[in-house]
Design an enzyme around this catalytic site. Sequence first.
Site, mmCIF file in Angstrom:
data_model
loop_
_atom_site.group_PDB
_atom_site.id
_atom_site.type_symbol
_atom_site.label_atom_id
_atom_site.label_comp_id
_atom_site.label_asym_id
_atom_site.label_seq_id
_atom_site.Cartn_x
_atom_site.Cartn_y
_atom_site.Cartn_z
ATOM 1 N N CYS A 272 0.635 -1.296 0.093
ATOM 2 C CA CYS A 272 -0.143 0.138 0.047
ATOM 3 C C CYS A 272 0.683 1.561 -0.373
ATOM 4 C CB CYS A 272 -1.153 0.201 1.220
ATOM 5 S SG CYS A 272 -2.583 -1.126 1.118
HETATM 6 N N1 LIG Z 1 -3.759 -5.615 1.068
HETATM 7 C C1 LIG Z 1 -3.652 -4.019 1.955
HETATM 8 O O1 LIG Z 1 -3.297 -3.903 2.364
HETATM 9 C C2 LIG Z 1 -5.051 -2.989 1.209
HETATM 10 C C3 LIG Z 1 -5.328 -2.287 1.992
HETATM 11 C C4 LIG Z 1 -5.944 -1.315 1.476
HETATM 12 C C5 LIG Z 1 -6.347 -0.747 0.946
HETATM 13 N N2 LIG Z 1 -6.171 -1.980 -0.452
HETATM 14 C C6 LIG Z 1 -7.027 -2.055 -1.715
HETATM 15 O O2 LIG Z 1 -7.500 -3.589 -1.658
HETATM 16 C C7 LIG Z 1 -7.468 -4.039 -2.939
HETATM 17 C C8 LIG Z 1 -8.142 -5.321 -2.533
HETATM 18 O O3 LIG Z 1 -6.080 -6.005 -2.076
HETATM 19 P P1 LIG Z 1 -6.262 -7.038 -2.123
HETATM 20 O O4 LIG Z 1 -4.733 -6.916 -1.893
HETATM 21 O O5 LIG Z 1 -7.590 -7.349 -1.105
HETATM 22 O O6 LIG Z 1 -6.536 -8.133 -3.921
HETATM 23 P P2 LIG Z 1 -5.552 -8.787 -4.181
HETATM 24 O O7 LIG Z 1 -5.247 -9.865 -5.222
HETATM 25 O O8 LIG Z 1 -4.999 -10.070 -2.726
HETATM 26 O O9 LIG Z 1 -6.917 -9.944 -3.990
HETATM 27 C C9 LIG Z 1 -8.099 -9.460 -4.902
HETATM 28 C C10 LIG Z 1 -8.682 -11.273 -5.699
HETATM 29 O O10 LIG Z 1 -9.939 -10.591 -6.140
HETATM 30 C C11 LIG Z 1 -10.168 -12.188 -7.009
HETATM 31 N N3 LIG Z 1 -11.056 -11.147 -8.399
HETATM 32 C C12 LIG Z 1 -9.920 -9.985 -9.554
HETATM 33 N N4 LIG Z 1 -10.771 -10.251 -10.451
HETATM 34 C C13 LIG Z 1 -11.680 -10.567 -10.605
HETATM 35 C C14 LIG Z 1 -13.571 -10.544 -10.808
HETATM 36 N N5 LIG Z 1 -13.348 -9.846 -12.020
HETATM 37 N N6 LIG Z 1 -14.774 -11.066 -9.973
HETATM 38 C C15 LIG Z 1 -14.579 -11.707 -8.551
HETATM 39 N N7 LIG Z 1 -13.109 -12.047 -8.173
HETATM 40 C C16 LIG Z 1 -12.378 -11.379 -8.791
HETATM 41 C C17 LIG Z 1 -8.780 -12.123 -7.336
HETATM 42 O O11 LIG Z 1 -8.439 -13.809 -7.760
HETATM 43 C C18 LIG Z 1 -8.057 -12.422 -6.134
HETATM 44 O O12 LIG Z 1 -8.735 -13.206 -4.626
HETATM 45 C C19 LIG Z 1 -6.830 -2.992 -3.974
HETATM 46 O O13 LIG Z 1 -7.320 -2.145 -5.033
HETATM 47 C C20 LIG Z 1 -5.697 -3.005 -2.710
HETATM 48 O O14 LIG Z 1 -4.778 -1.609 -3.335
HETATM 49 C C21 LIG Z 1 -5.369 -3.492 0.317
#
Ligand SMILES: NC(=O)c1ccc[n+]([C@@H]2O[C@H](COP(=O)([O-])OP(=O)(O)OC[C@H]3O[C@@H](n4cnc5c(N)ncnc54)[C@H](O)[C@@H]3O)[C@@H](O)[C@H]2O)c1
Length: 451
Positions: A272
Amino acid sequence: MRDSISVVGLGKLGLCLATCFAERGFETIGVDINKEVVDSINSGVSPIVEPGLQKLISKLGGTRLRATGSHKEAIDRTDVTFVLVSTPSEPDGSFSNRYVESALKSLAGAFGESGKSNHVFVVSSTVIPGSTDVTFILLLEEHSGRRLNDDFQVCYNPDFVALGRVIHDFSNPDFVLIGESDSSAGQRVASVYQRMCENTPAIVRTSIINAEIIKVSLNAYITMKIGFANTVSQMCEGTAGADVDVITSTLGLDKRISPFYFRGGLSYGGTCFPRDTAAFARFARQCGCNAELIEASAEVNQQHNRHLADFVLNQISSANDKTVSILGLAFKPETPVIVESPAIRLIDELLKNGVDITVYDRFAMDSTREVFGERIRYADSAKDCISSSSVCVITTPADEFKQIDESYISGGPVKIIDCWRILAPARLGQKAEYVPMGKGLKVKGYAGVSV
Ligand SMILES: NC(=O)c1ccc[n+]([C@@H]2O[C@H](COP(=O)([O-])OP(=O)(O)OC[C@H]3O[C@@H](n4cnc5c(N)ncnc54)[C@H](O)[C@@H]3O)[C@@H](O)[C@H]2O)c1
C-alpha cells in the site's frame, strides 16, 4: 433490506471483510474468479495467512460465508455488493482498474437480467480519484441498461486496514468513509458498518470524489511522517548522546503530531504505502499541482534503504567474517508479504557485496525462497539464525524477536543490529555486542533515562 451481503474479490482484504460480515450475522456470499480460493473457503481452509482468519473460516466457511464463482448469485441473493479486487500499479504510478471494471461488468450484466428494482454497488478497491464518476458508473449503466440513483446506487468505501491486523482493523476502525451517489445508499452502507464494527467509529459520508481523494491522501501523509522519523533517526546516529525514541515520543505528545506511525525504524514497504504515495503524486500532477513534497518523501524512503545497507556493511567491516543473519523478511511482522520490504532490499545489497546470508521469518520464508532460491540459507528458528553469523540484523519489531536473550546466542560472539530497538541489551549476555540504529554513541557519565 435483506440480512445478506456480498463481497467480490476474496483476497487479502476481501476475504477478511466477508468473514467479518459473516461473523456479525450477515448471510455472506463471497465471489472470486479463482476456483481454488472458492473451494478452499467452502471447505473451511483459509487460502491466505492473516491473524485470526483461519479460526473464523473454520467456523463460517461454506455456511454463513459461502464462496462462489458466480457474480449472478451475489446479485440474486443480496442487495449490497462490495467490490474489493486488486488494482495493480501502472509504471506511471496510477492504478489499473481492469479487475474492478471486469467485476462490475459481470455484476451489472447479472443485475440487468435480474429484474430487481434496486442494488447498491460499493467499490472498496483503491483507485485513482475520479474513477468511480468517470468510469465505473457509466460502465454499470451501460452493462445493466439501468440508471444511477433510479435503479441502482454506487458508493466508494475504501478500507484503512493494515496487513497483519486486517480483522482487527475492519472490526475496530478509527473511522468509516463512505462516498455516496445518494444519501439512501450511504445510509445503507453506514448501517452495515454500524452492525459489523465492534467499536462505534465516526462515519464520514461525503461525495464519491472526496472519498477517493481522502483514501490516497491518507497513506501519502503517513509516509511523510515515517520519512521524517527516519530522518531524525539518522541524525541521532551521528550525534553523541542522541536517542530517536526520546525525540519522537516527545514530539508525539503534541496533538498536532500524535505518536502513531512516528518511530525511527526502517523504510515503509508492502502493498500500500509505496504505491499509494506514487498514486498521490500522479494525481497531484494530473491536477496540475506540484508533487515535489510527496516525491521527496518517496526518495527519502529509498535513501533510508541505502542507509541500512551502509550501516550493516560498516558493522561487517569490523566483524570476524562476512556472515550476516537477518531476522524478519516481510515488510512488517506477521505477514508473508515481502513486496518492497527493506529486508529484501538489504539482502540484494549484501549479496552484491559477497556477504554470506542466513534468514528467518516465521511467516515469510516461502515468499523469500521464491526470490532468492539457493543464494541464501534459511534457518529453522530465530535461535538457529542468530547462531549462524557474526552479525545479526533484526528488521521487524516482531514479538517473537523481542524474546531474544543470551540463551539464543549459542555460537561465537555476535553483533546484533537492532533496527527498531526492541531488545533489552542487559539480557543479551557477554557474547553479544548490541548495536541499535537511531542512537548516537553514549555520552560518558550520562546513564540516560528510560523512555
Ligand atoms: N493489501 C492491503 O494491505 C490493502 C489495504 C488497503 C487497501 N487495499 C486495496 O484493496 C484492494 C484489494 O487488495 P488485496 O490485497 O485484497 O488484493 P488481492 O490480490 O489479495 O485479492 C484480489 C482478489 O480478487 C479476485 N478477483 C480478481 N478479479 C475478480 C473478478 N472479476 N471477480 C471476482 N474476483 C476477482 C482475485 O482472484 C483475488 O482473489 C486493492 O485495490 C488494494 O489496493 C489493500
